[in-house]
Design a protein around this motif. Structure first.
Motif, PDB file in Angstrom:
ATOM      1  N   PHE A   1       1.960  12.588  -4.694  1.00 56.85           N
ATOM      2  CA  PHE A   1       2.995  12.325  -3.701  1.00 56.85           C
ATOM      3  C   PHE A   1       4.382  12.712  -4.155  1.00 56.85           C
ATOM      4  O   PHE A   1       5.223  13.140  -3.371  1.00 56.85           O
TER       5      PHE A   1
ATOM      6  N   THR B   1       0.868  -1.182   0.000  1.00 60.72           N
ATOM      7  CA  THR B   1       0.000   0.000   0.000  1.00 60.72           C
ATOM      8  C   THR B   1       0.906   1.232   0.000  1.00 60.72           C
ATOM      9  O   THR B   1       1.735   1.381   0.894  1.00 60.72           O
ATOM     10  N   LEU B   2       0.748   2.087  -0.978  1.00 59.18           N
ATOM     11  CA  LEU B   2       1.669   3.223  -1.122  1.00 59.18           C
ATOM     12  C   LEU B   2       0.934   4.550  -0.979  1.00 59.18           C
ATOM     13  O   LEU B   2      -0.261   4.646  -1.312  1.00 59.18           O
ATOM     14  N   PRO B   3       1.636   5.569  -0.523  1.00 55.43           N
ATOM     15  CA  PRO B   3       1.027   6.894  -0.491  1.00 55.43           C
ATOM     16  C   PRO B   3       0.882   7.437  -1.909  1.00 55.43           C
ATOM     17  O   PRO B   3       1.823   7.378  -2.693  1.00 55.43           O
ATOM     18  N   GLU B   4      -0.285   7.946  -2.192  1.00 51.89           N
ATOM     19  CA  GLU B   4      -0.528   8.455  -3.549  1.00 51.89           C
ATOM     20  C   GLU B   4      -0.558   9.970  -3.589  1.00 51.89           C
ATOM     21  O   GLU B   4      -0.157  10.582  -4.573  1.00 51.89           O
TER      22      GLU B   4
ATOM     23  N   LEU C   1       3.006   5.723  -9.815  1.00 50.24           N
ATOM     24  CA  LEU C   1       1.691   5.779  -9.175  1.00 50.24           C
ATOM     25  C   LEU C   1       0.639   6.054 -10.244  1.00 50.24           C
ATOM     26  O   LEU C   1       0.873   6.849 -11.158  1.00 50.24           O
TER      27      LEU C   1
ATOM     28  N   PRO D   1      -0.154   0.737   6.601  1.00 47.11           N
ATOM     29  CA  PRO D   1      -0.699   2.088   6.476  1.00 47.11           C
ATOM     30  C   PRO D   1      -2.178   2.061   6.104  1.00 47.11           C
ATOM     31  O   PRO D   1      -2.678   1.083   5.547  1.00 47.11           O
ATOM     32  N   PHE D   2      -2.837   3.142   6.431  1.00 44.62           N
ATOM     33  CA  PHE D   2      -4.269   3.197   6.155  1.00 44.62           C
ATOM     34  C   PHE D   2      -4.649   4.635   5.826  1.00 44.62           C
ATOM     35  O   PHE D   2      -3.842   5.558   5.959  1.00 44.62           O
ATOM     36  N   GLN D   3      -5.887   4.816   5.410  1.00 41.37           N
ATOM     37  CA  GLN D   3      -6.365   6.119   4.980  1.00 41.37           C
ATOM     38  C   GLN D   3      -7.016   6.842   6.158  1.00 41.37           C
ATOM     39  O   GLN D   3      -7.999   6.338   6.718  1.00 41.37           O
TER      40      GLN D   3
ATOM     41  N   ALA E   1      -4.217   8.122  -9.000  1.00 40.67           N
ATOM     42  CA  ALA E   1      -4.221   8.760  -7.676  1.00 40.67           C
ATOM     43  C   ALA E   1      -5.455   9.653  -7.541  1.00 40.67           C
ATOM     44  O   ALA E   1      -5.836  10.347  -8.494  1.00 40.67           O
TER      45      ALA E   1
ATOM     46  N   GLN F   1       0.668   7.245  11.621  1.00 39.52           N
ATOM     47  CA  GLN F   1       1.558   7.415  10.477  1.00 39.52           C
ATOM     48  C   GLN F   1       2.827   8.175  10.887  1.00 39.52           C
ATOM     49  O   GLN F   1       3.930   7.808  10.527  1.00 39.52           O
TER      50      GLN F   1
ATOM     51  N   ALA G   1       0.607  11.715   4.476  1.00 41.84           N
ATOM     52  CA  ALA G   1       0.415  10.975   3.224  1.00 41.84           C
ATOM     53  C   ALA G   1      -0.958  10.327   3.236  1.00 41.84           C
ATOM     54  O   ALA G   1      -1.422   9.849   4.271  1.00 41.84           O
ATOM     55  N   TYR G   2      -1.579  10.330   2.085  1.00 38.24           N
ATOM     56  CA  TYR G   2      -2.847   9.616   1.934  1.00 38.24           C
ATOM     57  C   TYR G   2      -2.573   8.387   1.086  1.00 38.24           C
ATOM     58  O   TYR G   2      -2.075   8.473  -0.033  1.00 38.24           O
ATOM     59  N   TYR G   3      -2.900   7.248   1.647  1.00 34.99           N
ATOM     60  CA  TYR G   3      -2.494   5.987   1.034  1.00 34.99           C
ATOM     61  C   TYR G   3      -3.512   5.463   0.031  1.00 34.99           C
ATOM     62  O   TYR G   3      -4.695   5.785   0.088  1.00 34.99           O
ATOM     63  N   SER G   4      -3.011   4.645  -0.820  1.00 33.99           N
ATOM     64  CA  SER G   4      -3.853   4.007  -1.838  1.00 33.99           C
ATOM     65  C   SER G   4      -4.789   2.999  -1.177  1.00 33.99           C
ATOM     66  O   SER G   4      -4.704   2.738   0.024  1.00 33.99           O
TER      67      SER G   4
END
Lengths: 901, 362
Positions: free
Chosen positions: B56, A799-802, B26, B291-293, B29, B279, A813-816
């Motif tokens: 990013f 899961t990567l930050p986009e 990416l 990681p999460f949103q 996005a 984070q 960062a907001y992740y995918s």
């Protein structure tokens, strides 16, 4: 003298063989209580059965007893057994007359009357042909296992013969006298004289060093021995195979080596455990002498916890798991300690760059063997020598100790005791300190009731503890230490009943008790303001009854049908919270709670676990196999990290967390080539998971008093194709395995809070499309051996930050979506060279050097991708970037000296 | 010799783990509006910052200009915020002051017609700062020396405050600490500059941990701040100029000032900062959490698929500011209370030639 010893060995081997595997033969006559009958009764039976007259002196067999099944063997084999008891031989007098003579018929040599000979074929046919077909098998005299790739050389014949995957050879040689030399690295060379009269058999034992058997001493029959022959999706490493495994940091690492097989993977150089066909590491039941190990890794996965010197056998069941096993959903890895009876004290060990090991086997009065072993690393000591403040405060070390006692109480009874302890610690700059350890113990008593019925009862205990201390010198008030543990107790009563040659019945009952402390926290240091907290312990009782029948319908079709019923009781003492119906569970939706007393049943789960395996032999070289199994798993490792960590928590199924249920179907085609020197297989599998535990975004798992509010249910699927090809004999040996697989999961809740990726299917953390392993070994000669292992994997999901943004000068960062991206592909080549020192038979000290280079071309394989803020206290915005963490980024040389005396 | 050899080999083993920059491709996005809003019980103008999230791998800032920003008080009026700089919308203190116990809703209508709205945020009563103490000690800070990270010890002070959560029905707090070092810079040539530098000890949002400390009186860590002239570069330096000559720079400390703020949050805001901290606190190690949103308390009510990030915080603030007076050869500094300072009004660092800047602390 040598021939005499060989004869004795042969007898013992035969007895051992029949004791172990032939003990269930049909009972036809009077037998003593323990299933043995007088030797002369065997003679009577043979005479009746084969309509022959056997002449012998009854005094020779006075007081001698044998298993009645010996009478059921082919006549010549039965007579061989009888003759070997007195060190004699059998001569044919006429078509229906045979005589047992007390002196071996090894005096046939006209050239030298004193020389001993083995006779091959029927003397009556001598001279009818110029050549004869000699078939035979070379086996390890200590274990009965066949020896693959042994060299059999007849004098006068240029060509030598090598044994196939079953240890068998076939040679067309001129009739007459020959010297036969049998050799295999690591075994005593065996040289014997034969006189070939006509077509016949020649079975030869070889022994590792000085190991000899001098009496019938083994009464136990391992369940594994029955299954591995007929099952699919089973991988077995015996002593010999373990010796030939590729080195992992200079050591033979059984668990690491398993990951080189199709369908088995690890997360990389680091990370605890291994993954089988898309299952997480907690779905593997790793049994060490029948006791589960809850963390199989030292140094967070760089090496595994099992001292290789103590292992005699390791079997991995990826599918088609027999009914005798349960508890974990994906696989069973059963590791057995060295069970051999030895005559002399034996010491084994190894000195390596990272750690050293030593083990000793001590025989006591032929019935008792005590094995002790231990390993310790010395990286701690070395780190202290480094003049760097952080490194000198860092530590990374482990040690483990094992003890195994095997006592043959009688021919029918055997007792084994096993104990194991391991400790690990890992500290970074003295700020983050991890430590964890396993403690295992088991006692097993096995008893043979008769030639048909065998039973074993075992009790085991396994505990696992993990500690973490966090002490940031800039935030002393937040310094804390945590602790979590698991205690497991087991009781197993297993039976094997073989009423005839067609059926092998297994049945039994198991019970497992769990006590889990999910966590407690305490302040660390005088400045800490953290208050002590302890989450209530969890208690559970798992039980199972099972029955299975492995039966051979005809020469082509065999089946195994099993049924296991497992049940689970989640027990008090416990406080169970009730939540509003139809709303996501959270602290805000708690309605009330119920208090359960100690031992009171809080919740029950259970279910039937059918097992079916089917095998169809298309011909001698190929077979088609099919298997299905269901397994319920009542204890799961919960982790909010992408890689399993030592401090992850074990969680029992409870009111809200249903047991994980895994159904697996596999189909396989197996084919051997070139007289079984090459073996190949194709297996296709499909797994369906119900009630997989997943986590809400940002779940707080540790020290949660209502952890059910952090967990969400998901379902999963794994499917794939595994291709496997192996070359067993020759200077070049090894295997190629390739797996094409997919592993996905999705959440199933209607509530957005309990959804991941909006309930769409997404790749599991372990999803890897391609996995290729090429493992090869090349023996230049008896001294030098080259090994090479190449591994290729598709990168793991990540899961990567986009996108990014700023809140109060902190860059966020907001992740995918979960696991939307893939890491770069993984590939690595390891090479090793081993040099064996003195190969002389009589030499007491034997050793070999292993020099290896890990990651030969220095690829920086991504272990994880992480987002890092490079912020200084003056730089309020900070910079951020993505980084790739790699564990071994350059060629890494290691060496180890292994020895045995 | 053998030890050194083995040590080298071990080092090659122990230190092989490393990192390198990673630039993935990416795709797809999302586009997102970012809102950073804060209104407090203070009598001042409050700010709502509205911008667009950046891809990013890019840098810069995309302010959202021309938006309509207003706050609605439950059962009360509607207050419009004016755009004073691109993407920066402020209230008029003469017209709007948040009242304890009231609930507020932020609404933003962007130029593309989309309407974003926060959930209702209640302003809880202020809790005054308890006594702030300090303990003199040293802290360890990293510095890059030839590419390798080297840590060195810096003298400073550990600041603590007590937090009484007994019978606190809304025990959610955020703290901020800012140390300002003021100094005077003189060169060989007659030139004087008045300089300052802000120091933030927190790597992440400093919130109380109600999980472990939910009731009772607790010592809360406000952070460790170096109190050391060398650390802030306040000492005489030699500077080589373009002509090759060297000039001397005489930096003289004027004072160290430290300002603390204690925000009393509502639970929703607290949970948001807590999720961001997961984070921010990640140690970039192998065992970091998945990681999460993180989603705040705003939604796009006109387009459910439109993503909005950030937070609309409504909190009550207690502010304490001190001048730090070192006591040589003793274990602590004395903290001399001075008029509350609002560090938000001071840029992170700067210098003012010849004249003291407006934000100069006296």
């Amino acid at each position: 003298m040598n021939s005499f010893c060989a004869s004795i060995k042969t007898v013992l081997l035969l007895l051992f063989f029949f004791y172990c595997t032939g003990a269930f033969a049909q009972k036809t006559g009077n037998a003593s209580e323990d299933g043995f009958i007088p030797a002369d009764s065997i003679v009577s039976r043979l005479e009746t059965k084969h309509h022959v007259k056997i002449y012998y002196n009854p005094l020779w067999f006075e007081g001698k007893v044998l298993l009645p099944e010996i009478a059921d063997m082919p006549l010549n084999e039965s007579l061989q057994v009888l003759a070997k008891i007195i060190g004699g031989s059998v001569e044919k007098l006429s078509e229906s007359g045979l005589i047992i003579v007390p002196v071996s018929n090894e005096n046939y040599s006209a050239a030298d009357e004193s020389a001993g000979y083995y006779r091959i074929g029927d003397i009556m046919n001598y001279g009818s042909k110029n050549s004869a077909l000699v078939k035979g098998q070379v086996i390890n005299g200590s274990t009965g296992e066949s020896i693959i790739g042994a060299k059999v050389q007849f004098t006068g014949i240029k060509r030598s013969f090598e044994t196939d995957r079953n240890g068998k050879f076939s040679a067309n040689i001129p009739v007459g006298e020959h010297n036969v030399k049998v050799s295999y690295p690591g075994f005593e060379e065996n040289e014997l004289k034969v006189k070939v009269f006509s077509d016949g058999d020649l079975n030869i034992e070889m022994f590792i060093k000085n190991i000899m058997l001098d009496e019938v001493s083994v009464t136990s029959v391992k369940v594994d021995q029955y299954y591995r022959r007929t099952k699919m999706s089973v991988m077995n490493f015996d002593v010999k195979t373990i010796k030939e495994l590729p080195s992992n940091f200079g050591e033979k690492d059984v668990i690491k080596a398993m990951s080189l097989l199709p369908g088995v993977q690890t997360t990389g150089e680091f990370g605890a455990g291994f993954n089988v066909r898309g299952g997480s590491s907690d779905q593997n039941l790793v049994l060490l002498e029948d006791v589960p190990v809850f963390n199989t890794s030292h140094l967070f996965g760089l090496t595994s916890i099992v001292n290789p010197d103590g292992i005699s056998d390791a079997t991995l069941y990826k599918g088609g798991i027999p009914a005798v096993y349960g508890e974990r959903a994906s696989s069973i890895l059963s590791i057995q300690m060295d069970n051999d009876q030895i005559k002399k004290t034996q010491v084994k060990g190894g000195i390596g760059l990272i750690n050293s090991r030593l083990s000793i086997d001590i025989p006591v009065k032929d019935k008792l063997t005590i094995s002790l072993g231990g390993r310790t690393s010395y990286s701690d000591w070395m780190l202290k020598q480094i003049p760097d403040v952080d490194l000198s405060k860092s530590s990374a070390g482990f040690n483990d100790y094992n003890a195994f006692i095997s006592y043959n109480i009688s021919r029918r009874d055997k007792l084994t005791l096993f104990a194991y302890a391991s400790n690990d610690n890992f500290s970074i700059s003295g700020m983050h300190n991890y430590s964890y350890g396993n403690l295992l113990g088991s006692v097993n008593f096995s008893h043979r009731f008769s030639g048909k019925l065998y039973s074993s009862i075992s009790a085991g205990i396994s505990s696992y503890e993990a500690r973490l201390t966090e002490k940031d010198t800039l935030k002393l008030a937040n310094a804390y230490k945590t602790y979590n543990s698991l205690l497991y107790k087991s009781l197993k009563w297993n039976w094997i009943y073989k009423p005839n040659e067609v059926h092998i019945l297994t049945f039994g009952a198991n019970a497992f008790l769990y006590d889990i402390l999910p966590g407690k926290i305490a302040p660390s240091g005088d400045d800490s303001q953290v208050h002590s907290e302890r989450v209530p312990s969890e208690h559970g009782l798992e039980w199972a009854v099972f029955a299975g029948n492995d039966f051979k319908m005809n020469s082509r079709i065999s089946m195994e049908i099993g049924l296991r019923y497992s049940g689970f009781l989640f027990l008090g003492k416990s406080v169970v919270y009730n939540y509003k119906e139809g709303e996501p569970r959270s602290e805000n939706t708690i309605i009330d709670s119920a208090v359960y007393k100690s031992g009171e049943i809080v919740k029950q789960w259970g279910g039937i676990e059918p097992r079916v395996s089917f095998r169809y032999n298309i011909n001698v070289n190929s077979s088609l196999r099919l298997s299905y199994n269901r397994i319920n798993q009542y204890v799961n490792l919960i982790s909010a990290t992408s890689v399993a960590t030592p401090t992850d928590l074990w969680k029992l199924s409870d009111k809200y967390n249903r047991p994980l249920v895994n159904d697996q179907v596999a189909v396989g085609y197996f084919r051997d080539f070139a007289n079984k020197n090459f073996e190949t297989s194709v297996e296709v599998y499909f797994k369906n998971y119900q009630h997989v535990i997943d986590y809400k975004s940002g779940a707080q798992l540790f020290l949660s008093r209502h952890i059910e509010t952090e967990l969400i249910a998901a379902e999963g699927k794994s499917f794939g194709v595994e291709l496997y090809g192996k070359k067993n004999v020759g200077k070049l040996t090894g295997w190629v395995s390739y797996t094409l697989s997919k592993s996905i999961r999705r959440t199933i809740s209607d509530n957005p809070v309990e959804q991941i990726n909006k309930n769409n299917w997404f790749p599991d953390n372990l999803d890897r499309l391609h996995n290729l392993v090429i493992n090869a070994g090349y023996s230049f000669n008896k001294r030098w051996k080259l090994g090479a292992t190449f591994t290729y994997n598709t990168g793991r999901p990540v899961t990567l930050p986009e996108i990014k943004y700023s809140i109060k000068d902190y860059q966020i960062a907001y992740y995918s979506d979960r696991n939307k991206y893939k890491m770069p592909d993984y590939h690595r080549l390891d090479l090793s060279v081993s040099r064996y020192e003195s190969l002389k038979l009589k030499k007491k000290w034997k050793g070999y050097w292993t020099f290896s280079i890990i990651n030969v071309y220095g690829r920086k394989n991504a272990y994880s991708i992480f987002y890092q803020r490079d912020r200084s206290p003056f730089d309020f915005g900070g910079r951020s970037a993505l980084y790739k963490l790699y564990i071994i980024g350059r060629p890494l040389p290691t060496f180890t000296y292994n020895f045995v005396f | 010799m053998i030890t050194r050899f083995l040590t080298y080999l071990l080092l090659s083993f122990m230190l092989f783990s490393c990192r390198e920059a990673y630039h993935p491709e990416l795709y797809d996005a999302p586009k997102a509006l970012v809102v950073e809003g804060l209104i407090t019980d203070e009598l001042r103008s409050h700010t709502i910052k509205v911008s667009r999230a950046l891809p990013f791998d890019s840098v810069g800032l995309i302010p959202e200009t021309g938006a309509e920003v207003f706050i609605a008080e439950k059962g009360g009026g509607l207050y419009t915020f004016d755009e004073v700089k691109p993407g920066k919308y402020v209230s008029n203190p003469a017209k709007f002051r948040a009242r304890t116990g009231s609930a507020y809703t932020l609404t933003i209508r962007t130029k593309d017609g989309k309407v974003y709205k926060s959930s209702e945020q209640t302003l809880f009563p202020r809790k005054e700062f308890s006594e702030i103490t300090n303990t003199r000690r040293t802290g360890k800070y990293p510095n890059t020396d030839g590419g390798e990270i080297v840590y060195f010890n810096v003298p400073g002070s550990q600041f603590m405050t007590s937090l009484d959560l007994t019978s606190d029905t809304n025990p959610y707090y955020r703290f901020s600490s800012i140390l300002v070092s003021q100094f005077v810079m003189e060169r060989d040539t007659p030139k004087i500059s008045y300089c300052w530098q802000k120091f933030n000890p927190d790597d992440y949002f400093n919130i109380n941990d109600i999980k472990y400390n939910s009731s009772g009186v607790f010592q809360h860590d406000l952070g460790f701040c170096p109190v050391d002239c060398v650390f802030y570069g306040i000492y005489t330096k030699e500077l080589r100029v373009a002509s090759g000559a060297t000039i001397k720079i005489f930096n003289t400390l004027d004072k160290f000032v430290i300002s603390f703020k204690q925000y009393r949050l509502n639970k929703e805001t607290y949970e948001y900062y807590k999720s961001l901290n997961k984070q921010l606190e990640a140690k970039q190690q192998i065992f970091d959490p998945i990681p999460f949103q993180s989603i705040g308390n705003l939604k796009c009510i006109s387009d459910p698929d439109a993503l909005v990030l950030g937070i609309f915080e409504v909190s009550a603030v207690s502010n304490r500011t001190f001048r730090i007076n070192p006591l040589p050869q003793q274990d602590s500094f004395t903290l001399q209370p001075i008029d509350p300072l609002d560090p938000d009004t001071i840029v992170n660092s700067g210098k003012s030639p010849f004249v003291k800047p407006k934000t100069w602390i006296y």
